[in-house]
Scaffold this motif. Structure first.
Motif, PDB file in Angstrom:
ATOM      1  N   GLY A 135       6.052   5.514  12.238  1.00 10.50           N
ATOM      2  CA  GLY A 135       5.373   4.379  12.592  1.00 10.50           C
ATOM      3  C   GLY A 135       4.030   4.285  12.470  1.00 10.50           C
ATOM      4  N   GLY A 136       3.423   4.438  13.619  1.00  9.10           N
ATOM      5  CA  GLY A 136       1.790   4.499  13.779  1.00  9.10           C
ATOM      6  C   GLY A 136       0.984   5.451  12.688  1.00  9.10           C
ATOM      7  N   ALA A 137       1.654   6.554  12.754  1.00  5.21           N
ATOM      8  CA  ALA A 137       0.921   7.682  11.888  1.00  5.21           C
ATOM      9  C   ALA A 137       0.667   7.189  10.419  1.00  5.21           C
ATOM     10  CB  ALA A 137       1.765   9.066  11.820  1.00  5.21           C
ATOM     11  N   ILE A 138       1.274   6.070   9.935  1.00  2.00           N
ATOM     12  CA  ILE A 138       1.025   5.577   8.648  1.00  2.00           C
ATOM     13  C   ILE A 138       0.501   4.189   9.033  1.00  2.00           C
ATOM     14  CG2 ILE A 138       1.910   4.369   6.760  1.00  2.00           C
ATOM     15  CD1 ILE A 138       3.999   6.932   6.694  1.00  2.00           C
ATOM     16  N   LYS A 173       0.658  -1.227  -0.077  1.00  2.00           N
ATOM     17  CA  LYS A 173       0.181   0.227  -0.144  1.00  2.00           C
ATOM     18  C   LYS A 173       0.984   1.244  -0.088  1.00  2.00           C
ATOM     19  CE  LYS A 173      -3.851  -2.076   2.680  1.00  2.00           C
ATOM     20  NZ  LYS A 173      -4.414  -2.158   3.873  1.00  2.00           N
ATOM     21  N   THR A 174       1.909   1.311   0.421  1.00  2.00           N
ATOM     22  CA  THR A 174       2.944   2.490   0.821  1.00  2.00           C
ATOM     23  C   THR A 174       4.147   2.507  -0.052  1.00  2.00           C
ATOM     24  OG1 THR A 174       3.844   1.524   2.707  1.00  2.00           O
ATOM     25  CG2 THR A 174       1.861   2.624   3.243  1.00  2.00           C
ATOM     26  N   LYS A 175       4.393   1.569  -0.778  1.00  2.00           N
ATOM     27  CA  LYS A 175       5.871   1.681  -1.604  1.00  2.00           C
ATOM     28  C   LYS A 175       6.110   2.790  -2.361  1.00  2.00           C
ATOM     29  CE  LYS A 175       4.452  -2.007  -4.714  1.00  2.00           C
ATOM     30  NZ  LYS A 175       4.525  -1.315  -5.952  1.00  2.00           N
ATOM     31  N   ASP A 176       5.130   3.224  -2.883  1.00  2.00           N
ATOM     32  CA  ASP A 176       5.233   4.498  -3.723  1.00  2.00           C
ATOM     33  C   ASP A 176       5.596   5.637  -3.174  1.00  2.00           C
ATOM     34  OD1 ASP A 176       4.719   2.992  -5.986  1.00  2.00           O
ATOM     35  OD2 ASP A 176       2.452   3.777  -5.769  1.00  2.00           O
ATOM     36  N   SER A 177       5.776   5.741  -1.700  1.00  2.00           N
ATOM     37  CA  SER A 177       6.071   6.999  -0.737  1.00  2.00           C
ATOM     38  C   SER A 177       7.002   6.762   0.276  1.00  2.00           C
ATOM     39  CB  SER A 177       4.647   7.480  -0.080  1.00  2.00           C
ATOM     40  OG  SER A 177       3.580   7.803  -0.935  1.00  2.00           O
ATOM     41  N   LYS A 216       4.747  14.242   0.616  1.00  2.00           N
ATOM     42  CA  LYS A 216       4.375  15.320  -0.056  1.00  2.00           C
ATOM     43  C   LYS A 216       4.847  16.717   0.941  1.00  2.00           C
ATOM     44  CE  LYS A 216       0.809  18.403  -1.784  1.00  2.00           C
ATOM     45  NZ  LYS A 216      -0.634  18.514  -1.778  1.00  2.00           N
ATOM     46  N   LEU A 217       4.577  16.418   2.158  1.00  2.00           N
ATOM     47  CA  LEU A 217       4.830  17.549   3.004  1.00  2.00           C
ATOM     48  C   LEU A 217       6.397  17.506   3.458  1.00  2.00           C
ATOM     49  CD1 LEU A 217       1.934  17.721   5.487  1.00  2.00           C
ATOM     50  CD2 LEU A 217       2.732  19.366   4.009  1.00  2.00           C
ATOM     51  N   ALA A 223      -1.843   4.428   2.492  1.00  2.00           N
ATOM     52  CA  ALA A 223      -1.399   4.850   1.324  1.00  2.00           C
ATOM     53  C   ALA A 223      -1.346   6.282   1.269  1.00  2.00           C
ATOM     54  CB  ALA A 223      -1.948   4.267   0.078  1.00  2.00           C
ATOM     55  N   THR A 224      -2.524   6.734   1.607  1.00  2.00           N
ATOM     56  CA  THR A 224      -2.686   8.278   1.743  1.00  2.00           C
ATOM     57  C   THR A 224      -1.894   8.890   2.774  1.00  2.00           C
ATOM     58  OG1 THR A 224      -4.995   8.040   0.864  1.00  2.00           O
ATOM     59  CG2 THR A 224      -4.580  10.139   2.101  1.00  2.00           C
ATOM     60  N   ALA A 225      -1.777   8.426   4.196  1.00  2.00           N
ATOM     61  CA  ALA A 225      -1.036   8.793   5.001  1.00  2.00           C
ATOM     62  C   ALA A 225       0.346   9.034   4.575  1.00  2.00           C
ATOM     63  CB  ALA A 225      -1.179   8.014   6.118  1.00  2.00           C
TER      64      ALA A 225
END
Length: 189
Positions: free
Chosen positions: A168-171, A21-25, A186-187, A178-180
């Motif tokens: 960690g937990g924030a994602i 889910k997160t590999k793009d970021s 981005k930020l 994925a959005t997180a």
């Protein structure tokens, strides 16, 4: 600034799903200490087989027998592994040497170090690739800073300009990882 996702409270399939889910970021995926304890390095090997192209950190928190343990992390698929900053100087030097001979990297985790500035200078002289400040879960639970990384701290994080930010937990514990992850990228990216 590289973003590292600490994956601690999952099983192996959960870790695989989270990485997918997160590999793009995310730049570095951390096979956290709880995963090491619960599933050993065989779990790391399964993740590496599923994702041959990601950067994978094994959070072994090595304290002794450094060369052997560093090399084992790499045999099972890690690109980076960790040793504790409170380890003996020789252990840290041996870990750095083993990592660099393997063409890999070493992060020295400063959890439990009392004089971080002095120890960081010593460790930097040993050639560590990363020196990570770390307030453990047990102290975070008592309210000691820093707590977990949140998006609301983006400006403070950017001004500190770390080479690597571990989240960690924030994602990993939100409804839409994925959005997180994309928002952090981005930020901060």
């Amino acid at each position: 600034m590289k973003l590292q996702l600490a994956i601690d409270l999952e099983d192996i399939q959960g870790a695989i799903d989270l990485i997918q889910k997160t590999k793009d970021s995310i730049d570095i995926f951390e096979y956290g200490t709880p995963l090491v304890i619960n599933f050993g390095l065989e779990g790391l090997k399964k993740i590496r087989a599923e994702f041959p192209d990601i950067t994978l950190l094994a959070d072994l928190k090595i304290m002794d027998v450094a060369s052997y343990e560093v090399n084992q992390a790499f045999v099972y698929g890690a690109d980076i592994t960790t040793i504790l900053g409170v380890a003996e100087d020789q252990s840290i030097k041996d870990a750095v040497k083993a990592a660099h001979e393997a063409g890999k990297e070493l992060l020295v985790d400063m959890i439990g170090v009392q004089d971080i500035a002095t120890r960081a200078r010593e460790i930097d002289a040993f050639g560590a690739d990363y020196i990570g400040t770390h307030t453990g879960y047990d102290l975070q639970a008592l309210g000691q800073d820093p707590g977990g990384i949140k998006l609301t701290a983006a400006e403070e994080i950017k001004s500190a300009n770390p080479d690597l930010l571990i989240i960690g937990g924030a994602i990993s514990t939100v409804d839409d990882p994925a959005t997180a992850a994309a928002e952090f990228k981005k930020l901060l990216g």
